[in-house]
Write a protein that holds these residues in place. Structure first.
Motif, short mmCIF file in Angstrom:
data_model
loop_
_atom_site.label_atom_id
_atom_site.label_comp_id
_atom_site.label_asym_id
_atom_site.label_seq_id
_atom_site.Cartn_x
_atom_site.Cartn_y
_atom_site.Cartn_z
N GLU A 1 0.84 -1.21 0.00
CA GLU A 1 0.00 0.00 0.00
C GLU A 1 0.86 1.25 0.00
O GLU A 1 0.56 2.24 -0.69
N THR B 1 1.18 4.34 -2.79
CA THR B 1 1.08 5.76 -2.42
C THR B 1 2.29 6.54 -2.92
O THR B 1 2.16 7.69 -3.38
N GLN C 1 1.89 7.17 -6.60
CA GLN C 1 0.94 8.25 -6.82
C GLN C 1 1.59 9.61 -6.56
O GLN C 1 1.34 10.58 -7.30
N GLN D 1 6.13 10.35 2.13
CA GLN D 1 5.79 8.94 1.93
C GLN D 1 7.04 8.07 1.88
O GLN D 1 7.05 6.95 2.39
#
Length: 352
Positions: free
Chosen positions: A94, A98, A101, A161
């Protein structure tokens, strides 16, 4: 008449016998003895409080800052790990999505910024030719500023992130032994919930407690002597932590001592440490002056004529090879060192 004469003769014989016998009250005086003497001294003697405690190793609980499914657990209870050793891997699929993105957002913001820069250059060129209004140029520049701001935000989000990636691969910060585990592969790791517990190797401490009213006498980094019960060895330790908050039940405060790093000791050993809490003036006498006569502890004290007299004394403890005297003597009095068995009260002593 004859009876009186015989009685007088018997009395004379008895008196003659008594004159030839030595008197029972005429005891010969014991000759003087050459002995070593010392004086009663007065010094400041520290007062100690003996506290018991245990050695323990510093323990660290390993937890995750991020939630996710446990993908791998590479250690088990009892395993020894080095600094940087990988312990647990959390599924980061996950997070990787992210990050991708965020990278796309940075690319999009970069394209928008390039377009805005071209638009501003064109607007400036047209403005010089008076083909567009000032307002048109101003709006182009505003769009350029917005594009720059969006690109900065996109890059910041990408960095944020990416900084999460280490939290999905948990490593050991020190040389340690795994003592507890709470997870298995497939379990859900919750942020802040412990996954493993490590016990530091070679970084032992000693934990004990001291009555709260004596805590002001203890200082950080103060050196104290620690005696472990399983051996006669004495270790020099340092006060590393002082918890100046008393336990409501025991009225004691916790103290931690740091032990030498190069030691073969293990956690869980009991010991005793002496803290100096005061200094008091006391009388001191050498150990060799103290003897027992008829079950009574005392010393042979000399009077002004150097005659020895047995004097009972009350002692407390030994400090620096000398007895601390509580009662029975005064400062400066002369005492016999190593009194022989032949020494009796009233015997003259000649000082060596």
């Amino acid at each position: 008449m004859w009876k009186r004469l015989i009685l007088l003769i018997l009395c004379g014989l008895l008196l003659g016998c008594q004159e030839n016998e030595p008197s029972v009250f005429n005891v010969s005086k014991q000759p003087a003895l050459k002995l070593s003497v010392t004086s009663v001294s007065s010094q400041k003697v520290p007062r100690f409080y003996s506290a018991t405690g245990y050695t323990y190793a510093r323990r660290i609980k390993i937890s995750s800052h991020q939630s996710g499914t446990i993908k791998k657990r590479l250690v088990d209870e009892g395993d020894v790990v080095k600094p940087g050793a990988l312990l647990v891997v959390i599924d980061d699929a996950e997070l990787l999505d992210t990050i991708e993105q965020a990278k796309s957002a940075v690319q999009s913001a970069t394209i928008s910024l390039n377009d805005s820069q071209k638009e501003v250059k064109l607007a400036e060129k047209l403005r010089k030719a008076r083909a567009v209004s000032v307002e048109h140029l101003r709006k182009a520049r505003v769009r350029l500023d917005l594009a720059r701001s969006k690109r900065v935000q996109a890059k910041a989000e990408l960095r944020r992130q990416q900084t999460k990636k280490p939290y999905y691969r948990l490593t050991s910060p020190i040389s340690a032994r795994v003592v507890k585990r709470w997870i298995e592969p497939g379990d859900l790791a919750v942020a802040g919930k412990p996954l493993l517990e490590l016990e530091a190797i070679g970084e032992l401490e000693f934990e004990t407690a001291l009555p709260a009213h004596w805590m002001k006498q203890i200082n950080l980094q103060e050196k104290v002597k620690l005696k472990l019960h399983h051996s006669n060895a004495t270790i020099v330790a340092k006060v590393s932590h002082i918890v100046r908050s008393a336990n409501r039940m025991t009225q004691t405060c916790q103290i931690k001592l740091s032990l030498p790093k190069k030691t073969t000791l293990t956690a869980g050993l009991s010991g005793q440490v002496d803290f100096m809490i005061a200094e008091n003036q006391h009388l001191l006498i050498p150990k060799s002056t103290l003897i027992k006569r008829a079950g009574v502890q005392g010393v042979f004290r000399l009077d002004k004529l150097n005659n020895a007299w047995f004097t009972p004394v009350k002692t407390e403890r030994i400090w620096r090879q000398q007895w601390v005297v509580l009662s029975g003597l005064q400062t400066g009095e002369q005492l016999v060192l190593q009194p022989p068995l032949s020494l009796r009260d009233g015997v003259e002593v000649r000082v060596r």
